[in-house]
Scaffold this motif. Structure first.
Motif, PDB file in Angstrom:
ATOM      1  N   PRO A 119      37.199  37.356  44.095  1.00 16.04           N
ATOM      2  CA  PRO A 119      36.984  37.920  42.745  1.00 16.04           C
ATOM      3  C   PRO A 119      35.570  37.738  42.205  1.00 16.04           C
ATOM      4  O   PRO A 119      35.187  38.430  41.242  1.00 16.04           O
ATOM      5  CB  PRO A 119      38.006  37.167  41.887  1.00 16.04           C
ATOM      6  CG  PRO A 119      39.079  36.770  42.850  1.00 16.04           C
ATOM      7  CD  PRO A 119      38.368  36.462  44.145  1.00 16.04           C
ATOM      8  N   GLN A 143      33.737  40.985  41.771  1.00 12.78           N
ATOM      9  CA  GLN A 143      34.344  42.051  40.974  1.00 12.78           C
ATOM     10  C   GLN A 143      33.284  42.918  40.304  1.00 12.78           C
ATOM     11  O   GLN A 143      32.379  42.424  39.637  1.00 12.78           O
ATOM     12  CB  GLN A 143      35.276  41.466  39.907  1.00 12.78           C
ATOM     13  CG  GLN A 143      36.073  42.532  39.165  1.00 12.78           C
ATOM     14  CD  GLN A 143      37.144  41.924  38.272  1.00 12.78           C
ATOM     15  OE1 GLN A 143      37.213  40.719  38.096  1.00 12.78           O
ATOM     16  NE2 GLN A 143      37.985  42.763  37.702  1.00 12.78           N
ATOM     17  N   ASN A 192      37.158  44.885  43.747  1.00  8.88           N
ATOM     18  CA  ASN A 192      35.783  44.446  43.520  1.00  8.88           C
ATOM     19  C   ASN A 192      34.776  45.587  43.492  1.00  8.88           C
ATOM     20  O   ASN A 192      33.566  45.354  43.313  1.00  8.88           O
ATOM     21  CB  ASN A 192      35.370  43.441  44.599  1.00  8.88           C
ATOM     22  CG  ASN A 192      36.052  42.099  44.426  1.00  8.88           C
ATOM     23  OD1 ASN A 192      36.509  41.761  43.343  1.00  8.88           O
ATOM     24  ND2 ASN A 192      36.122  41.323  45.501  1.00  8.88           N
TER      25      ASN A 192
END
Length: 335
Positions: free
Chosen positions: A146, A149, A188
């Protein structure tokens, strides 16, 4: 005799016939400017002319339609998937050559002798020099973290190069883990996949994203293009690996057609393409990695750094391509 390039539609391929004994006829997915220096060198050394038809689409269908009357001796293409497609279609024949077997590592040729790799390229990460540190991306698995992202750009994941990468991921990690990785990578993305590998680098240069996937040789192409050099100068190449293994490689390669009217001359060309002289031309002209371990990379390519190649045999990648494409479509990656 100077090698002749025959350009145009698939229909133009008929002009290759009839074949002469001192000629080799090649159907090529590769752009003419990338292979012409090799054919010129071969003709200069052997006196055998090379006639080339550039076939962007429909190569398998053309060979099937021509059947035993096909004038083509060899097909040259990029990506293990395309090599596997011509073999699976039954339009190639096995080649037994001690020269090719000695020059080309086993992982880069078909065990049955239907295709042989000629060059390799790594599927790497292009990373912004300003916004990404050198150690920030170490593995393909990292791309689903993450922390990225809204920071990743990519071409369509149904493109041959990304399907091959996904197939390699599938071979290493299995179905469930690959699906999770695709979903994480999709989450992402900075924008919907589009364009080609070079346009992703342009997006990094423009500040639209921070990293992208691409083939190594595009760096050389961008540096040589005055309009694209600024894009290339804005990024560095990082060599991610599969956890517990190495960096994903794909290949360009050659196969002999089932019809091959000039079989002996065609084999001479195949063996020449695996020679030190031809491999050095590949290295300098195309910014690719020579398939022959004893041949050095070009100075530019060597400057991008060292890496450990993935040990996975490319026949496994080809076998898993349909399953990889199915997963990509099921997660609606490009949607």
């Amino acid at each position: 005799m100077i090698a002749r390039i025959l350009l145009g539609s698939v229909a133009s391929l008929a002009v290759l016939a009839p074949a002469l004994a001192d000629e080799v006829n090649v159907y090529s997915h590769r752009q003419p400017e990338l292979v012409q220096p090799l054919f010129d060198a071969f003709t200069a050394e052997t006196g055998i002319a090379v006639n080339v038809a550039f076939v962007d689409k429909g190569m398998v269908e053309r060979l099937q339609a021509e059947g035993a009357r096909s004038p083509a001796d060899l097909v040259m293409t990029v990506d293990i998937a395309r090599l596997a497609q011509v073999v699976d279609a039954g339009v190639t024949q096995a080649v037994a050559s001690p020269v090719l077997e000695a020059a080309i590592p086993a992982e880069f040729r078909d065990p049955a002798g239907h295709w042989f790799g000629l060059t390799s390229r790594a599927r790497i990460v292009y990373a912004s020099k300003d916004r990404v540190a050198e150690g920030d991306v170490t593995s393909y698995e990292d791309l689903a973290d993450p922390k990225w992202q809204g920071r990743i750009c990519t071409r369509s994941f149904t493109s041959d190069y990304n399907v091959a990468l996904t197939a390699a991921y599938l071979a290493h990690h299995g179905d469930a883990a690959t699906r999770i990785w695709l979903e994480g990578l999709k989450a992402n993305l900075a924008k919907k996949p589009d364009g080609n590998d070079r346009s992703q680098v342009k997006s990094i240069w423009a500040g639209e994203c921070d990293i992208s996937l691409g083939n190594t040789y595009y760096m050389g192409q961008m540096l040589a293009d005055p309009e694209q050099k600024a894009w290339a100068d804005s990024v560095r190449i990082l060599f991610p690996v599969f956890e517990g293994d190495g960096t994903h490689l794909n290949i360009s390669g050659v196969a002999m057609t089932a019809a091959a009217p000039n079989k002996d001359a065609a084999l001479k060309l195949m063996e020449f393409l695996a020679s030190d002289a031809a491999q050095a031309i590949y290295a300098e002209t195309n910014n690719e990695f020579p398939i022959k371990p004893s041949v050095a990379r070009s100075e530019l390519v060597a400057s991008w750094g060292e890496f450990s190649p993935d040990s996975l045999n490319l026949t496994e990648v080809a076998k898993l391509r349909p399953a990889a494409l199915k997963l990509i479509e099921e997660v609606n990656f490009d949607g």
